[in-house]
Structure formats: C-alpha cells, structure tokens
Design a protein around this motif. Structure first.
Motif, PDB file in Angstrom:
ATOM      1  N   GLY A  21       0.814  -1.207   0.000  1.00  0.00           N
ATOM      2  CA  GLY A  21       0.000   0.000   0.000  1.00  0.00           C
ATOM      3  C   GLY A  21       0.849   1.258   0.000  1.00  0.00           C
ATOM      4  O   GLY A  21       0.537   2.237  -0.695  1.00  0.00           O
ATOM      5  N   LYS A  22       1.961   1.251   0.783  1.00  0.00           N
ATOM      6  CA  LYS A  22       2.850   2.422   0.805  1.00  0.00           C
ATOM      7  C   LYS A  22       3.487   2.648  -0.558  1.00  0.00           C
ATOM      8  O   LYS A  22       3.638   3.788  -1.015  1.00  0.00           O
ATOM      9  CB  LYS A  22       3.924   2.214   1.866  1.00  0.00           C
ATOM     10  N   GLN A  23       3.843   1.555  -1.244  1.00  0.00           N
ATOM     11  CA  GLN A  23       4.456   1.702  -2.564  1.00  0.00           C
ATOM     12  C   GLN A  23       3.464   2.273  -3.570  1.00  0.00           C
ATOM     13  O   GLN A  23       3.831   3.108  -4.409  1.00  0.00           O
ATOM     14  CB  GLN A  23       4.982   0.344  -3.037  1.00  0.00           C
ATOM     15  N   LEU A  24       2.206   1.853  -3.464  1.00  0.00           N
ATOM     16  CA  LEU A  24       1.181   2.387  -4.373  1.00  0.00           C
ATOM     17  C   LEU A  24       0.956   3.876  -4.142  1.00  0.00           C
ATOM     18  O   LEU A  24       0.761   4.646  -5.097  1.00  0.00           O
ATOM     19  CB  LEU A  24      -0.133   1.605  -4.200  1.00  0.00           C
ATOM     20  N   VAL A  25       0.993   4.292  -2.864  1.00  0.00           N
ATOM     21  CA  VAL A  25       0.844   5.720  -2.555  1.00  0.00           C
ATOM     22  C   VAL A  25       2.001   6.515  -3.160  1.00  0.00           C
ATOM     23  O   VAL A  25       1.809   7.595  -3.751  1.00  0.00           O
ATOM     24  CB  VAL A  25       0.772   5.936  -1.033  1.00  0.00           C
ATOM     25  N   MET A  26       3.224   5.990  -3.042  1.00  0.00           N
ATOM     26  CA  MET A  26       4.383   6.676  -3.608  1.00  0.00           C
ATOM     27  C   MET A  26       4.302   6.729  -5.133  1.00  0.00           C
ATOM     28  O   MET A  26       4.635   7.749  -5.748  1.00  0.00           O
ATOM     29  CB  MET A  26       5.669   5.952  -3.175  1.00  0.00           C
ATOM     30  N   MET A  27       3.843   5.646  -5.761  1.00  0.00           N
ATOM     31  CA  MET A  27       3.680   5.649  -7.215  1.00  0.00           C
ATOM     32  C   MET A  27       2.653   6.682  -7.648  1.00  0.00           C
ATOM     33  O   MET A  27       2.850   7.412  -8.633  1.00  0.00           O
ATOM     34  CB  MET A  27       3.259   4.260  -7.699  1.00  0.00           C
ATOM     35  N   ALA A  28       1.528   6.748  -6.923  1.00  0.00           N
ATOM     36  CA  ALA A  28       0.490   7.724  -7.260  1.00  0.00           C
ATOM     37  C   ALA A  28       1.029   9.146  -7.139  1.00  0.00           C
ATOM     38  O   ALA A  28       0.754  10.010  -8.003  1.00  0.00           O
ATOM     39  CB  ALA A  28      -0.720   7.532  -6.344  1.00  0.00           C
ATOM     40  N   ALA A  29       1.815   9.398  -6.096  1.00  0.00           N
ATOM     41  CA  ALA A  29       2.407  10.729  -5.932  1.00  0.00           C
ATOM     42  C   ALA A  29       3.361  11.037  -7.075  1.00  0.00           C
ATOM     43  O   ALA A  29       3.399  12.172  -7.579  1.00  0.00           O
ATOM     44  CB  ALA A  29       3.132  10.812  -4.593  1.00  0.00           C
ATOM     45  N   SER A 137       8.989  15.245  -2.874  1.00  0.00           N
ATOM     46  CA  SER A 137       7.883  14.500  -2.270  1.00  0.00           C
ATOM     47  C   SER A 137       8.390  13.486  -1.253  1.00  0.00           C
ATOM     48  O   SER A 137       7.778  13.271  -0.206  1.00  0.00           O
ATOM     49  CB  SER A 137       7.077  13.792  -3.360  1.00  0.00           C
ATOM     50  N   ARG A 138       9.528  12.868  -1.567  1.00  0.00           N
ATOM     51  CA  ARG A 138      10.069  11.859  -0.654  1.00  0.00           C
ATOM     52  C   ARG A 138      10.631  12.491   0.619  1.00  0.00           C
ATOM     53  O   ARG A 138      10.357  12.029   1.724  1.00  0.00           O
ATOM     54  CB  ARG A 138      11.152  11.040  -1.362  1.00  0.00           C
ATOM     55  N   PHE A 139      11.426  13.528   0.456  1.00  0.00           N
ATOM     56  CA  PHE A 139      12.010  14.146   1.643  1.00  0.00           C
ATOM     57  C   PHE A 139      10.956  14.917   2.443  1.00  0.00           C
ATOM     58  O   PHE A 139      11.053  15.042   3.658  1.00  0.00           O
ATOM     59  CB  PHE A 139      13.174  15.045   1.253  1.00  0.00           C
ATOM     60  N   GLY A 140       9.939  15.439   1.738  1.00  0.00           N
ATOM     61  CA  GLY A 140       8.836  16.065   2.459  1.00  0.00           C
ATOM     62  C   GLY A 140       8.061  15.048   3.279  1.00  0.00           C
ATOM     63  O   GLY A 140       7.682  15.307   4.426  1.00  0.00           O
ATOM     64  N   ALA A 141       7.843  13.857   2.673  1.00  0.00           N
ATOM     65  CA  ALA A 141       7.163  12.790   3.412  1.00  0.00           C
ATOM     66  C   ALA A 141       8.003  12.340   4.595  1.00  0.00           C
ATOM     67  O   ALA A 141       7.474  12.057   5.677  1.00  0.00           O
ATOM     68  CB  ALA A 141       6.882  11.618   2.471  1.00  0.00           C
ATOM     69  N   ARG A 142       9.336  12.281   4.389  1.00  0.00           N
ATOM     70  CA  ARG A 142      10.207  11.895   5.501  1.00  0.00           C
ATOM     71  C   ARG A 142      10.089  12.894   6.643  1.00  0.00           C
ATOM     72  O   ARG A 142       9.987  12.502   7.819  1.00  0.00           O
ATOM     73  CB  ARG A 142      11.669  11.808   5.038  1.00  0.00           C
ATOM     74  N   TRP A 143      10.096  14.175   6.324  1.00  0.00           N
ATOM     75  CA  TRP A 143       9.961  15.207   7.359  1.00  0.00           C
ATOM     76  C   TRP A 143       8.627  15.072   8.074  1.00  0.00           C
ATOM     77  O   TRP A 143       8.543  15.169   9.305  1.00  0.00           O
ATOM     78  CB  TRP A 143      10.077  16.581   6.711  1.00  0.00           C
ATOM     79  N   LEU A 144       7.557  14.798   7.301  1.00  0.00           N
ATOM     80  CA  LEU A 144       6.226  14.680   7.885  1.00  0.00           C
ATOM     81  C   LEU A 144       6.142  13.472   8.807  1.00  0.00           C
ATOM     82  O   LEU A 144       5.561  13.540   9.895  1.00  0.00           O
ATOM     83  CB  LEU A 144       5.183  14.558   6.764  1.00  0.00           C
ATOM     84  N   LEU A 145       6.759  12.360   8.380  1.00  0.00           N
ATOM     85  CA  LEU A 145       6.709  11.153   9.185  1.00  0.00           C
ATOM     86  C   LEU A 145       7.522  11.283  10.466  1.00  0.00           C
ATOM     87  O   LEU A 145       7.200  10.672  11.493  1.00  0.00           O
ATOM     88  CB  LEU A 145       7.215   9.963   8.367  1.00  0.00           C
ATOM     89  N   TRP A 146       8.610  12.059  10.415  1.00  0.00           N
ATOM     90  CA  TRP A 146       9.456  12.225  11.600  1.00  0.00           C
ATOM     91  C   TRP A 146       8.910  13.282  12.571  1.00  0.00           C
ATOM     92  O   TRP A 146       9.312  13.313  13.734  1.00  0.00           O
ATOM     93  CB  TRP A 146      10.880  12.616  11.204  1.00  0.00           C
ATOM     94  N   LEU A 147       8.005  14.123  12.091  1.00  0.00           N
ATOM     95  CA  LEU A 147       7.543  15.231  12.930  1.00  0.00           C
ATOM     96  C   LEU A 147       6.931  14.762  14.249  1.00  0.00           C
ATOM     97  O   LEU A 147       7.307  15.243  15.324  1.00  0.00           O
ATOM     98  CB  LEU A 147       6.546  16.090  12.132  1.00  0.00           C
ATOM     99  N   PRO A 148       6.000  13.803  14.236  1.00  0.00           N
ATOM    100  CA  PRO A 148       5.456  13.340  15.528  1.00  0.00           C
ATOM    101  C   PRO A 148       6.522  12.682  16.401  1.00  0.00           C
ATOM    102  O   PRO A 148       6.492  12.793  17.623  1.00  0.00           O
ATOM    103  CB  PRO A 148       4.378  12.324  15.105  1.00  0.00           C
ATOM    104  N   VAL A 149       7.462  11.969  15.770  1.00  0.00           N
ATOM    105  CA  VAL A 149       8.523  11.326  16.542  1.00  0.00           C
ATOM    106  C   VAL A 149       9.378  12.366  17.241  1.00  0.00           C
ATOM    107  O   VAL A 149       9.765  12.213  18.396  1.00  0.00           O
ATOM    108  CB  VAL A 149       9.383  10.434  15.610  1.00  0.00           C
ATOM    109  N   ARG A 150       9.692  13.454  16.511  1.00  0.00           N
ATOM    110  CA  ARG A 150      10.514  14.511  17.110  1.00  0.00           C
ATOM    111  C   ARG A 150       9.797  15.169  18.275  1.00  0.00           C
ATOM    112  O   ARG A 150      10.415  15.573  19.254  1.00  0.00           O
ATOM    113  CB  ARG A 150      10.867  15.560  16.052  1.00  0.00           C
TER     114      ARG A 150
END
Length: 631
Positions: A21-29, A137-150
């Motif tokens: 599912g994550k790969q499909l989301v990345m492909m769609a983006a 898109s990838r580095f933005g997603a990385r920042w978004l995913l790390w935000l709650p962790v930070r």
C-alpha cells in the motif's frame, strides 16, 4: 480537529499501511508529480498558462508510463521513506534523467506532438522539475513522518553502533520501551551501509556528523558484544570526538538472552578504554588453592576482598570464611554470598589485629588457604594517621601471618601494591613492611620444612575500587565539576577488578614460598588524559583555553603529601622472571634477615604503643629505603 494533530494522524495512517500500500501511494504521488512537471515545462517555456491540445494531452499522459518502470528498476520504491538518506538524491536524479530522455525520444520521433511540436527546452525543463518534485515529495514525506517522533522523542533519539543481531534486538526493545527511539544503525561493514535493517537505515561511521545534525542525536549505544575488548575501545574512542553520551552493551559472556537488552545497556566505563583483553584463566591454577579447601579472606567487604569472595565461591571450596572489621560491609558481602554460594559461609566480625580472634578462626575452621586483603590503602588518610596505618597494615599482617604459620595454613597470599616500590608515603611503606614479613615467614617455613607457602602479589589500581580516582572523577562530573587532578604528568597503572582478582588466585597457586608476584598492568595511564576521557564519555565538553564555553573544568591541585608522579612494580632492576602464566611475573626482591627484621618490628611496635607518629615514620621509611635494592 486541531491543525497540529493532522501530521500525527497522517503518519499513523501511513505507517499502519502494508508495504504494498505504501508503494502504491508513492507511485500515485510520482504520477501526479510527473504529469505536473510536463505541464509546468510547457508553461515555463511558453511563458503563459498552458492549455494542451488533445494530442499534447496524450503525450503528457505517456510521461509517467515511461518513467515508472525506470523508477522501479532503480529502486525508488524499495527504500523506507522515514529513513531515506541523501544517497536517494542520486537515484532520483538518474531516474528522472532517464525518464526525460525517453519522453523526449518519444516526443520528437512520433506525431503525438501535434502541429505545434515540442520546444527543445521542454524535455530539459521537464527533467529538472520532475527531479525536484520526485525528490521533494520523498524528503517532504520523511519530514512529515518524523515530525510526531521529534515531538515525542525530542532529544531522545539514539543511534545504535552495530547492526548485528544484538543491535537489531536492542532496536526492537527500545521501540517497545519508548524511552529512547532508535534513529538508525552505524556499522563498519560496507555491505550493510545504505541498507535498511528492520526499517532502520545503516550508516557509515563517516556519516555520523550529518546524521547527528539531522536527527538531533545526543546518545549512541555500542552493541558489539562479540567483538574484542580492543575493538570496543577503538569504537568508543572514535565516538569521543562527538558531543555524544556513549553507552555500551556488555560483552557476549555477560548476556544471558536478548529479551531484556534495554536493561543491560550501561554507561561506558573507563575500563572499556583502559582494560586489556584478558588472557583465559588456567583452570588448574584457579582451583589448586581453593577447590575442596577451607579458605579465609580478610577484608572481605572491601573492593578486592568482595570480588575475591565471589570468585572463590565459584571454584568449589569446602567452606569460605570471611573476616571484616566493618559491620555494614560484612553484612553486605554475607548477603551477596549466601545468595550465590554453593558452599557454607562463615562470617566473622573483627580485625586482623586481634590475635586471639585470628588464632581461634584459623584453628576452629581449619583454614588451609588465606587471602589477606585487609588494609588501610587511602594514601592521604594513612599519611595523616600513621599509627593506625602501621597498626593495621604492618602489625595486623604480622599477627595474621604468625597465626597462619602456627596453625599450619598451606597457602598465605598477601595483596600488596605498586606503592610499596620505593615508597614515598606511609601507606606504601607499610605495605613494603608487610611484604618483608611475608618473605620472612616463607624463609622460616622453608627452614623447618613445613611445606607452607607464603607469597605476596603486587599490582596497581583496580578500576572502581574504593581508593581509585575513578569514583571521585565520576562524582565530580555528576556535580558539574571541577574535576581535580593533582599533577598534569601523574600516571598510574590500571586493571579491571575482575581480572586482578582472577590473577591473584592463580598467582597463589604458582607460589613456592617467598615470591613477590607482579601482575602485567599494561602501560601506565596519564591521569589528566583519564579525566578528559571520563568527561567526554559523560557527554560533556572540557572547559579549557581551546574551548572556554565547555561544560566542565579540570583543575590541577598539586601533589598530595607522599604522592608520587609515577608508580613502579619492581624495586631492584632486571629481576623479574616469567611464570607459566603470561600475565604473572615473579620478582626476587631484597629481604631482611629474621633477627634484624624482628628488632625493627620491636622498635616499630614501641613507637605505636607510645603513639609516637614521628618515630614510627622514621623507622618505616628507613626500612623502606634500605630495601630499595639497586637504583
């Protein structure tokens, strides 16, 4: 819904999806990004809002169809977005260049371009815009995913040095404990670097500065349980250059299983830097004086004595007798021993100075082996309390050795010190007198053919002992400093307490009578360097002229009374012989004849009885000077 909760909800939803599912989301983006990139390339080139014709629409729609197979081939959908590294930029650049080239070939060699054709700048702009959007898109997603962790683990993300089984188990344990969050692995294995292990990226040690800055790392845990001590010391020394709190997983011999690795993580001890890889103990030497025998340990509650007791219980004595003058220390060691010892434990409260008590213990318990560790050993305190130092270290040894001689004890081992060599302080002089006493009883046993063995064992500082500088430095660092060093050039020998005691036991088995054994202590360590290392290992910076904004200052206070710059292990020169154990040497040190020693002991006893500290000091140092041997 509060706006600040949106990233957390998106992260939770995305991370709960399966890998497909994550790969499909990345492909769609990527599809959306590539379509927009082609349109934007036209608009930028034409300088107006671009409305494509039907043929141009078909050409634009081919862009993602041509690009996605290349993206898949180059691995753009294999990486875990949260742990995407800068190396992904190169993969994105190659993929978008290839995509733009294929699209340009299609555009220029077919009739899908329409009558207007394709301006030559459009493929170039398309490639540039696509690279920015796909990477963004990838580095933005990385920042978004790390935000709650930070937000949750701000300042509590940790790197794990070592991507082996122990490192991965520790990462899983940390995720469950949720006190520290693993941000990734660091490993020297080039075949692992750049890969993802259990969702965590493996970095090269050369990438540490950028990784520390990117994730705000303050902690690193070294997980190399099967590596040699030398290798672990090398890694810890490398990490010292960064402002990190370094902790370590114990060696594999100390790990029972991997279920509680988080609890096994400990602070890096200075022993991890100063210790040596120990030579495997000789089982025959370990058990010769202990297995099936009644063993007495004096000073059993001290640092050396308690370690002796714990190792002895594992070697099968028929009974262990512990003698300690401190009630609290005796209570503590008895509790520990009764919990682990398979043999009977006899605890006796009292001093080696008490002749009646010592004689009674040796006679009633039928002691066969004595390890004499009881001593006053703190240099400044003994220097200020000469009479008590003499009474305990000299007269106590005389009392115990005489009782052991009379009771027919088979083996008597005195724990001595490197400060007995050319002593400049009272403590060192008292220990040299103790050596002379033991040598004299060995001579008497040999003359009478009694078969008793009296010997002494001389070594330097043990890490963590009550008289060591290391606990003092640790306390000073915890209080914010300053750390006090007596002299910039003072050096000392160091050894782990476990290794020292193991060698003590083996040396006793090597004794023939009258030897002074020396332990291989390695190279001496400069105490100033030790202070620097301990401050850095605690995650602080040293405040000095080079770094006036550092955390902790080191203050040189000057040598204390009786303190030496350097310690030695030998009195006479070139008189050390090797033994069957590579870390134990045998020295034939100068002795005093029996009658002469008896006369000097009588003089010393008179000074003690009259509480004449100056006279006692004169006799002490005179004998110490006479036993110096060849200078």
């Amino acid at each position: 819904m509060k706006p600040e909760r949106i990233p957390s909800l998106l992260t939770r939803h995305f991370t709960s999806m399966g890998r497909r599912g994550k790969q499909l989301v990345m492909m769609a983006a990527d599809v959306v990004s590539l379509l927009f990139a082609v349109w934007a390339a036209y608009a930028l080139r034409l300088g107006e809002w671009f409305v494509p014709s039907q043929q141009q629409i078909w050409l634009i729609l081919t862009a993602p169809l041509l690009a996605l197979p290349g993206f898949i081939t180059l691995g753009l959908y294999r990486s875990v977005v949260r742990y995407l590294g800068e190396q992904a930029l190169w993969a994105v650049l190659k993929a978008t260049i290839m995509a733009a080239a294929l699209w340009a070939i299609l555009a220029f060699m077919t009739r899908m371009t329409g009558q207007e054709g394709v301006p030559r700048a459009v493929p170039l702009l398309y490639g540039l815009i696509a690279a920015v959007l796909v990477a963004g898109s990838r580095f933005g997603a990385r920042w978004l995913l790390w935000l709650p962790v930070r937000r949750v683990f701000g300042g509590r993300q940790v790197l794990i040095y070592g991507a082996g089984d122990a490192g991965r188990q520790l990462a899983a344990s940390l995720r469950q404990a949720r006190e520290l969050f693993p941000a990734g692995f660091v490993d020297d294995d080039v075949t692992l670097q750049g890969k993802d292990m259990d969702g965590l990226r493996v970095y090269s040690p050369t990438q540490l500065p950028s990784v520390i800055d990117r994730f705000g790392i303050h902690d690193v845990i070294v997980t190399l349980p099967s590596a040699s001590g030398a290798r672990r010391r090398e890694v810890v020394a490398f990490l010292e250059q960064f402002s990190l709190r370094v902790r370590i997983l114990p060696a594999v011999s100390a790990i029972a299983d991997g279920r509680h690795l988080v609890n096994m993580v400990r602070e890096v001890d200075i022993g991890d830097l100063l210790g040596r890889d120990p030579v495997a103990a000789d089982p025959a030497l370990l058990g010769r004086c202990i297995s099936g025998k009644v063993v007495l340990v004096t000073g059993a509650g001290g640092s050396i004595g308690s370690e002796l007791c714990q190792q002895i219980t594992g070697l099968g004595p028929s009974r262990l007798v512990v003698l300690e003058v401190s009630e609290h220390a005796l209570y503590q060691i008895e509790r520990v021993l009764r919990r682990v010892a398979p043999c009977p434990i006899v605890a006796r409260l009292g001093s080696v100075k008490d002749a009646e008590l010592v004689q009674q213990i040796l006679r009633e318990q039928r002691v066969e082996t004595v390890y004499h560790a009881a001593a006053h050993k703190h240099v400044p305190l003994v220097e200020a309390n000469v009479i008590e130092g003499v009474r305990n270290n000299v007269m106590g040894t005389l009392t115990l050795a005489q009782a052991a001689f009379d009771a027919g004890v088979e083996t008597f081992v005195l724990i001595s010190t490197d400060k007995a060599v050319r002593p400049t302080n009272v403590m060192g002089a008292t220990k040299r007198w103790a050596e002379l006493i033991v040598q004299d009883f060995a001579r008497r046993a040999e003359q009478l053919g009694k078969g008793q063995r009296f010997c002494a064992l001389r070594f330097g500082n043990v890490l963590g002992s009550s008289g060591s500088v290391i606990p003092l430095f640790r306390e000073q660092i915890a209080q914010g400093g300053p750390v006090t060093v007596t002299h910039a050039e003072v050096t000392r020998y160091f050894m782990s307490i476990h290794e020292a005691v193991e060698l003590v036991i083996q040396a006793g088995s090597l004794a023939g009578g009258g030897e002074i054994f020396l332990l291989d202590m390695g190279d001496p360590v400069r105490i100033l360097d030790l202070a620097h290392n301990m401050i850095r290992l605690a995650g602080h910076a040293v405040r000095d002229d080079d770094d006036p904004d550092g955390d902790i200052e080191i203050v040189v206070t000057g040598l204390r009374p009786g303190e030496k710059l350097y310690e030695e292990l030998l009195i006479a020169t070139s008189n050390a012989e090797s033994t069957r154990h590579p870390k134990i040497m045998k020295a034939s040190e100068p002795r005093l004849e029996g009658e002469e020693l008896a006369g000097l002991l009588a003089r010393l006893d008179m000074a003690v009885a009259s509480q004449d500290a100056p006279a006692a000091r004169v006799v002490l140092m005179a004998v110490a000077n006479r036993s110096r041997g060849n200078e």
